[in-house]
Motif scaffolding. Structure first.
Motif, PDB file in Angstrom:
ATOM      1  N   GLY A 125       0.787  -1.228   0.000  1.00 16.80           N
ATOM      2  CA  GLY A 125       0.000   0.000   0.000  1.00 16.80           C
ATOM      3  C   GLY A 125       0.815   1.274   0.000  1.00 16.80           C
ATOM      4  N   LYS A 126       2.147   1.176  -0.042  1.00 16.81           N
ATOM      5  CA  LYS A 126       2.993   2.359  -0.014  1.00 16.81           C
ATOM      6  C   LYS A 126       3.817   2.435  -1.297  1.00 16.81           C
ATOM      7  N   ILE A 127       3.979   3.657  -1.781  1.00 16.88           N
ATOM      8  CA  ILE A 127       4.808   3.878  -2.962  1.00 16.88           C
ATOM      9  C   ILE A 127       6.267   3.868  -2.543  1.00 16.88           C
ATOM     10  N   ALA A 128       7.064   3.051  -3.227  1.00 14.73           N
ATOM     11  CA  ALA A 128       8.483   2.914  -2.892  1.00 14.73           C
ATOM     12  C   ALA A 128       9.322   3.636  -3.935  1.00 14.73           C
ATOM     13  N   LEU A 129      10.177   4.531  -3.455  1.00 14.73           N
ATOM     14  CA  LEU A 129      11.083   5.225  -4.357  1.00 14.73           C
ATOM     15  C   LEU A 129      12.351   4.390  -4.533  1.00 14.73           C
ATOM     16  N   PRO A 130      12.911   4.308  -5.750  1.00 15.23           N
ATOM     17  CA  PRO A 130      14.132   3.539  -5.965  1.00 15.23           C
ATOM     18  C   PRO A 130      15.340   4.238  -5.358  1.00 15.23           C
ATOM     19  N   THR A 131      16.422   3.494  -5.129  1.00 12.12           N
ATOM     20  CA  THR A 131      17.646   4.103  -4.609  1.00 12.12           C
ATOM     21  C   THR A 131      18.397   4.863  -5.693  1.00 12.12           C
ATOM     22  N   GLY A 132      17.957   4.747  -6.921  1.00 10.48           N
ATOM     23  CA  GLY A 132      18.518   5.500  -8.037  1.00 10.48           C
ATOM     24  C   GLY A 132      17.559   5.455  -9.193  1.00 10.48           C
ATOM     25  N   PHE A 133      17.683   6.423 -10.080  1.00 14.16           N
ATOM     26  CA  PHE A 133      16.772   6.483 -11.219  1.00 14.16           C
ATOM     27  C   PHE A 133      16.952   5.286 -12.140  1.00 14.16           C
ATOM     28  N   LEU A 134      18.183   4.804 -12.288  1.00 14.36           N
ATOM     29  CA  LEU A 134      18.477   3.713 -13.206  1.00 14.36           C
ATOM     30  C   LEU A 134      18.908   2.462 -12.456  1.00 14.36           C
ATOM     31  N   GLU A 135      18.162   1.388 -12.629  1.00 13.68           N
ATOM     32  CA  GLU A 135      18.613   0.079 -12.159  1.00 13.68           C
ATOM     33  C   GLU A 135      19.618  -0.491 -13.155  1.00 13.68           C
ATOM     34  N   SER A 136      19.513  -0.060 -14.414  1.00 13.76           N
ATOM     35  CA  SER A 136      20.493  -0.309 -15.479  1.00 13.76           C
ATOM     36  C   SER A 136      20.745  -1.791 -15.731  1.00 13.76           C
ATOM     37  N   GLN A 137      19.666  -2.520 -16.020  1.00 14.92           N
ATOM     38  CA  GLN A 137      19.813  -3.940 -16.321  1.00 14.92           C
ATOM     39  C   GLN A 137      20.740  -4.173 -17.508  1.00 14.92           C
ATOM     40  N   GLU A 138      20.595  -3.386 -18.556  1.00 13.04           N
ATOM     41  CA  GLU A 138      21.417  -3.604 -19.746  1.00 13.04           C
ATOM     42  C   GLU A 138      22.890  -3.330 -19.458  1.00 13.04           C
ATOM     43  N   LEU A 139      23.168  -2.371 -18.582  1.00 17.13           N
ATOM     44  CA  LEU A 139      24.553  -2.105 -18.194  1.00 17.13           C
ATOM     45  C   LEU A 139      25.138  -3.298 -17.446  1.00 17.13           C
ATOM     46  N   TRP A 140      24.358  -3.850 -16.509  1.00 12.96           N
ATOM     47  CA  TRP A 140      24.803  -5.054 -15.810  1.00 12.96           C
ATOM     48  C   TRP A 140      25.143  -6.153 -16.814  1.00 12.96           C
ATOM     49  N   LEU A 141      24.221  -6.404 -17.753  1.00 14.78           N
ATOM     50  CA  LEU A 141      24.420  -7.489 -18.707  1.00 14.78           C
ATOM     51  C   LEU A 141      25.647  -7.259 -19.580  1.00 14.78           C
ATOM     52  N   LYS A 142      25.835  -6.026 -20.024  1.00 20.09           N
ATOM     53  CA  LYS A 142      26.991  -5.727 -20.873  1.00 20.09           C
ATOM     54  C   LYS A 142      28.297  -5.915 -20.098  1.00 20.09           C
ATOM     55  N   LEU A 143      28.338  -5.432 -18.853  1.00 26.19           N
ATOM     56  CA  LEU A 143      29.549  -5.623 -18.046  1.00 26.19           C
ATOM     57  C   LEU A 143      29.825  -7.101 -17.811  1.00 26.19           C
ATOM     58  N   GLN A 144      28.765  -7.874 -17.534  1.00 27.83           N
ATOM     59  CA  GLN A 144      28.970  -9.296 -17.296  1.00 27.83           C
ATOM     60  C   GLN A 144      29.449 -10.010 -18.558  1.00 27.83           C
ATOM     61  N   GLU A 145      28.979  -9.547 -19.692  1.00 20.34           N
ATOM     62  CA  GLU A 145      29.424 -10.138 -20.953  1.00 20.34           C
ATOM     63  C   GLU A 145      30.894  -9.801 -21.220  1.00 20.34           C
ATOM     64  N   LEU A 146      31.270  -8.546 -20.983  1.00 22.84           N
ATOM     65  CA  LEU A 146      32.642  -8.125 -21.243  1.00 22.84           C
ATOM     66  C   LEU A 146      33.642  -8.788 -20.294  1.00 22.84           C
TER      67      LEU A 146
END
Length: 755
Positions: free
Chosen positions: A132-153
Motif C-alpha cells: 500500500g505504499k509507494i516505494a522510491l528507488p535508490t537510483g533512477f536507473l537500475e540499469s539492467q542492460e549495463l549489468w548485462l553488458k559488463l557481465q558479458e565483457l
C-alpha cells in the motif's frame, strides 16, 4: 625510492623535451631496480572514455602496466585493461556500444515478449507500490542492460575472485553509504565491484553486497592515486578527466553555483591525489560533461589526441625499462570461448518464484555457453517485466565447470506509472497506469490505464499466460475512447461530432517467438455519435456490433520510436455481424427519420486492416522508411460508424490511417490503401529530420445507396523529431493535394493506445 613529479601541461602545443630527456636519464637509472608501474584512472562519467586514448598510447609504446586502480568510469576502462583487453579492443567496444540503451532501465524491445511490447517505454515515470505504499528507488536507473553488458565483457575473468590474479592487478573504489568511507575492492565479483564504483547517487541505484550498500567512489576519492601506491607502485601515472572549478565571475546562476558546490570535494581530491603522481596527465575536457555519452566518439578522439602527445614519453619510459614483451596481455579464456555450466542457482525470489524464473530463463543445464548466449537468456527472463534486475556470478564447481549463480531483485506486485502527452488532435493529457502481476492468478498481468485530458481514454486489461514456456495466452480488454472529430467536406469544416467508443475484446494468442504472434478473437463494439454543430445533414445516435477475427503481428524493432532498423506488421481479417443501429438522420436541426426510412442499407460484412512498416538503414545516419496501410470494409453494406478516418502524423484513435498532408478526419472512407516512403537523417544524438511523401487510393469498394468514385490523393511533409525522456517530440510541416493545403502537426510524448 624518491618520487619525482613530472607535470606535463597538455594545453601546451608541444612537450618539453628537456624534461623528457632528464626524466629518461632518471628512469634509466630506475630500470636497474625494476620499478613497478601503476596507473590510476579518475572517474568522470562520459569523460572517462578519454582514458582509452592514453591506454592506446601506452600499448603503442610497449609500456607494461603492472597495477591499475580506477573509480567510476575509470574503474570500467581500467578493469577491462586489467582483465587483459588491449586498448584497441576497448576502443572498439566503446565506439560500438549503444549508450542510449545501456543507460536505461530496459533491455532492447526485441527481447520482450509480444505481449509486453505494447507497454514498452510508454511511461516517463515508473514507481513500485508495496504493502500500500509507494516505494522510491535508490537510483533512477537500475540499469539492467549495463549489468548485462559488463557481465558479458568480463565473462572471460568472471571466475577470478582475487583481483591480484587478473592479468594486471586491479582495484576499484566505491563509497560505503552508511559510513561515507572509501572502500577499496580487491576481491569478489569484479562486475559487482565495478558497478558499485560507478553508482552515481540519484542516477544509478545503490549496490548491496553482504549487507552493506555502496555508491560511486567519486564521492570520496575520484582519483585513486594513493591506492595504486599502496598496491606497491614505485612509479605512479595518474590520468585525470576532472573539469576545473569555475572562476567566481562565471558563477552567474543558481545551476552553476549548485554544480560548483557538488564538485568542491572532487576538486580537493584531485589536487591532493595529483601531488602523489610521478606523471600527471590532466586531460582538458572543454565543454564535455559526465553525461556527454551522445558525444562518446568525440571524447575518445580527444583522448587519442592527448595520448599521441604523451607517446614519446611512454616510449622512452618503455625503452628504459627494457621491456621484452608487448603490453597487451591476453586473458586465458577469450570472449568467444564457451564455458561448461553444470548448475544454476537463483536468490532473491519470493516463495514459488524459482520455478517461474527457470521457465522464463529456459536455459538447459548442463551445457556449454558463450557469454553472449547467457546474456540472451537473462534478457529473455528480464523481458517478462517481473524483475528490477537480474545479475549472475560464475562459481567453479569442478575442474572444468561452473555454477551460474543468478541474483534477482523482483519487482513488487504493483507498479504505478505516469506520463504526459500533447497532440494537435487530442490536446494535453496526463497518462496514468497501474500494473499488477500475478494478482488475479499465477502467470498473469492485470493493468488499468487512463488518459485524462480533453479527449478521454481508458483501458482495463487482463493477460493470462498458460505457463512461461507455453506459447498460448488469453487477453481480455475493456477499452473506452471519447473523441471530438470535425465534420469536413471538400476540406472545409462544416461541423463536428463527439464520438463515444467502447470495446470488449477477448483474444487467444500464440507467441511462440518474440517477434511474432498470431491468434483469433471476438469483440463487441459500441459507437455513439452526437453532432456538436446542428447544420446541414448529420446523424445522431449509436451503433453496436460484433466481430470475429484473426490477427497476426510481427515486430523486430529495438525501441518503439525512431528505431534504426527492422519491421513491424499488424494484420487482421474479420467478419462483422449483429449490427444494432439506433441512428436518426437530421437536416438543419430537423429530424427527417431513421436511417432505414432514408434508404440507407446496412448488414454483415468482411473487414481487413493492415499496417506494415519497414526501416532500412542507409549508412551511419540515414534510413529509408516505407509504410503501407490498408483498411477495407468489403461488400455492399454500409458499416455505420466503422469507417476509416484518414489524416494525421501519429496514430491516436481507432480506425485511423495516418497521412502526410491531411489533418485527422480530413477524409473518411470504407476502403483505403495508403503508401508512404521517406528518408530519415539522424542529425545528432537523439535528433532526427524526416522527409516523407505518400499516396492514397480510396472509395474503391461500392456501397449500396451511395455513389462512390475511386480517388487518389498525394501529400508530403517534413518532420523534426527528438527522443525526449518523456517520449518523442515530433513537429511536422505538411502539404496535401486536392485543396488540403498546408498544415502543421505536433506530438509530444507517448500516445495512448489500446494495443
Amino acid at each position: 625510492m624518491s618520487q619525482i613529479l613530472i607535470y606535463l601541461q597538455i594545453m601546451d602545443k608541444k612537450l618539453s623535451f628537456t624534461i623528457l630527456l632528464l626524466s629518461t636519464l632518471f628512469l634509466a637509472g630506475m630500470a636497474q631496480n625494476k620499478p613497478v608501474i601503476g596507473l590510476a584512472l579518475s572517474g568522470g562519467g562520459a569523460k572517462g572514455l578519454a582514458h582509452i586514448g592514453i591506454l592506446k598510447a601506452i600499448d603503442s609504446a610497449g609500456l607494461k602496466i603492472d597495477l591499475i586502480t580506477g573509480t567510476s568510469m575509470g574503474s570500467i576502462v581500467g578493469g577491462l585493461y586489467a582483465a587483459g583487453y588491449t586498448a584497441d579492443s576497448i576502443e572498439q567496444m566503446a565506439r560500438n556500444i549503444d549508450w542510449r540503451v545501456l543507460l536505461t532501465n530496459s533491455v532492447s524491445m526485441r527481447s520482450y515478449t509480444m505481449e509486453e511490447k505494447g507497454e514498452y517505454g510508454k511511461y516517463a515515470i515508473e514507481l513500485t507500490a508495496n504493502k500500500g505504499k509507494i516505494a522510491l528507488p535508490t537510483g533512477f536507473l537500475e540499469s539492467q542492460e549495463l549489468w548485462l553488458k559488463l557481465q558479458e565483457l568480463f565473462f572471460p575473468v568472471a571466475y577470478i575472485k582475487d583481483f591480484d590474479k587478473l592479468p594486471r592487478k586491479f582495484r576499484c573504489i566505491a563509497t560505503d553509504l552508511a559510513t561515507g568511507e572509501a572502500v577499496v575492492f580487491s576481491k569478489g565479483d569484479i562486475v559487482t565491484a565495478i558497478r558499485s564504483s560507478m553508482a552515481i547517487p540519484g542516477v544509478f541505484s545503490a549496490v548491496d553486497i553482504l549487507g552493506k550498500r555502496y555508491v560511486d567512489g567519486g564521492i570520496v576519492r575520484n582519483f585513486p592515486v594513493q591506492d595504486v601506491i599502496e598496491m606497491g607502485a614505485t612509479y605512479a601515472i595518474g590520468v585525470s578527466v576532472s573539469s576545473p572549478l569555475l572562476d567566481v565571475k562565471e558563477l552567474d546562476n543558481a545551476l552553476k553555483v549548485l554544480t560548483q558546490v557538488v564538485f568542491l570535494n572532487e576538486n580537493k581530491d584531485r589536487i591532493r591525489e595529483s601531488a602523489l603522481c610521478d606523471l600527471l596527465i590532466d586531460v582538458p575536457m572543454g565543454d564535455f560533461t559526465s553525461s556527454s555519452f551522445n558525444r562518446a566518439n568525440e571524447i575518445i578522439e580527444l583522448g587519442l589526441e592527448v595520448g599521441r602527445k604523451y607517446y614519446p614519453y611512454f616510449k622512452q619510459l618503455a625503452d628504459s625499462l627494457n621491456l621484452q614483451q608487448p603490453a597487451g596481455v591476453l586473458v586465458n579464456q577469450p570472449m568467444g570461448k564457451a564455458l561448461q555450466l553444470n548448475n544454476i542457482t537463483v536468490s532473491g525470489l519470493r516463495p514459488g518464484g524459482v520455478e517461474s524464473f527457470f521457465e522464463q530463463l529456459n536455459l538447459e543445464i548442463p551445457g556449454k555457453y558463450q557469454a553472449s548466449e547467457i546474456t540472451g537468456f537473462l534478457r529473455n527472463a528480464f523481458a517478462y517485466r517481473m524483475y528490477k534486475n537480474i545479475t549472475y556470478t560464475l562459481q567453479p564447481d569442478s575442474d572444468s565447470g561452473f555454477t551460474l549463480a543468478c541474483k534477482t531483485i523482483p519487482e513488487p506486485l504493483a507498479a504505478l506509472k505516469a506520463g504526459l502527452h500533447f497532440n494537435s488532435l487530442m490536446g494535453f493529457s496526463v497518462v496514468g497506469n497501474l500494473t499488477l502481476r500475478n494478482f488475479l492468478s499465477a502467470s498473469s498481468r492485470t493493468l488499468v490505464s487512463l488518459n485524462v485530458g480533453e479527449n478521454f481514454r481508458g483501458l482495463a486489461e487482463h493477460l493470462q499466460l498458460f505457463g512461461y514456456r507455453n506459447p498460448w495466452s488469453n487477453r481480455t480488454q475493456f477499452y473506452a475512447e471519447f473523441q471530438d472529430l470535425p465534420l469536413i467536406e471538400d476540406f472545409k469544416r462544416l461541423g463536428g461530432y463527439t464520438f463515444r467508443y467502447f470495446k470488449i475484446d477477448n483474444q487467444f494468442l500464440n507467441s511462440a517467438r518474440r517477434r511474432w504472434s498470431g491468434g483469433f478473437g471476438t469483440k463487441w463494439e459500441y459507437v455513439g455519435f452526437n453532432p456538436t454543430i446542428e447544420r446541414g445533414e448529420y446523424f445522431n445516435g449509436h451503433n453496436d456490433f460484433f466481430t470475429v477475427y484473426g490477427v497476426s503481428t510481427f515486430n523486430s524493432y529495438e525501441r518503439p520510436f525512431f528505431p534504426p532498423k527492422g519491421y513491424k506488421v499488424d494484420f487482421s481479417f474479420g467478419y462483422v455481424f449483429g449490427m444494432n443501429p439506433k441512428v436518426a438522420l437530421f437536416e438543419n436541426g430537423q429530424d427527417i427519420g431513421t436511417i432505414e426510412e432514408n434508404g440507407i442499407a446496412y448488414g454483415n460484412y468482411l473487414r481487413t486492416t493492415l499496417q506494415a512498416e519497414r526501416i532500412l538503414p542507409l549508412g551511419h545516419r540515414w534510413a529509408n522508411i516505407s509504410f503501407l496501410q490498408a483498411g477495407i470494409n468489403f461488400g455492399p453494406h454500409q458499416s455505420l460508424a466503422n469507417n476509416f478516418f484518414m489524416g494525421g502524423a501519429t496514430s491516436v484513435m481507432r480506425n485511423q490511417i495516418t497521412f502526410s498532408g491531411l489533418r485527422e478526419a480530413d477524409l473518411s472512407s470504407e476502403s483505403v490503401l495508403a503508401f508512404k516512403n521517406g528518408f530519415r537523417y539522424n542529425v545528432l544524438g537523439d535528433g532526427y529530420v524526416t522527409l516523407h511523401g505518400n499516396l492514397m487510393y480510396y472509395d474503391f469498394i461500392e456501397k449500396s445507396s451511395i455513389t462512390l468514385t475511386p480517388s487518389w490523393i498525394a501529400g508530403a511533409g517534413v518532420t523534426l523529431g527528438y527522443n525526449l525522456p518523456i517520449g518523442p517530440f515530433e513537429y511536422t510541416i505538411q502539404y496535401g493535394g486536392k485543396g488540403a493545403g498546408w498544415s502543421t502537426y505536433l506530438n509530444v510524448g507517448f500516445p495512448f493506445r489500446s494495443h
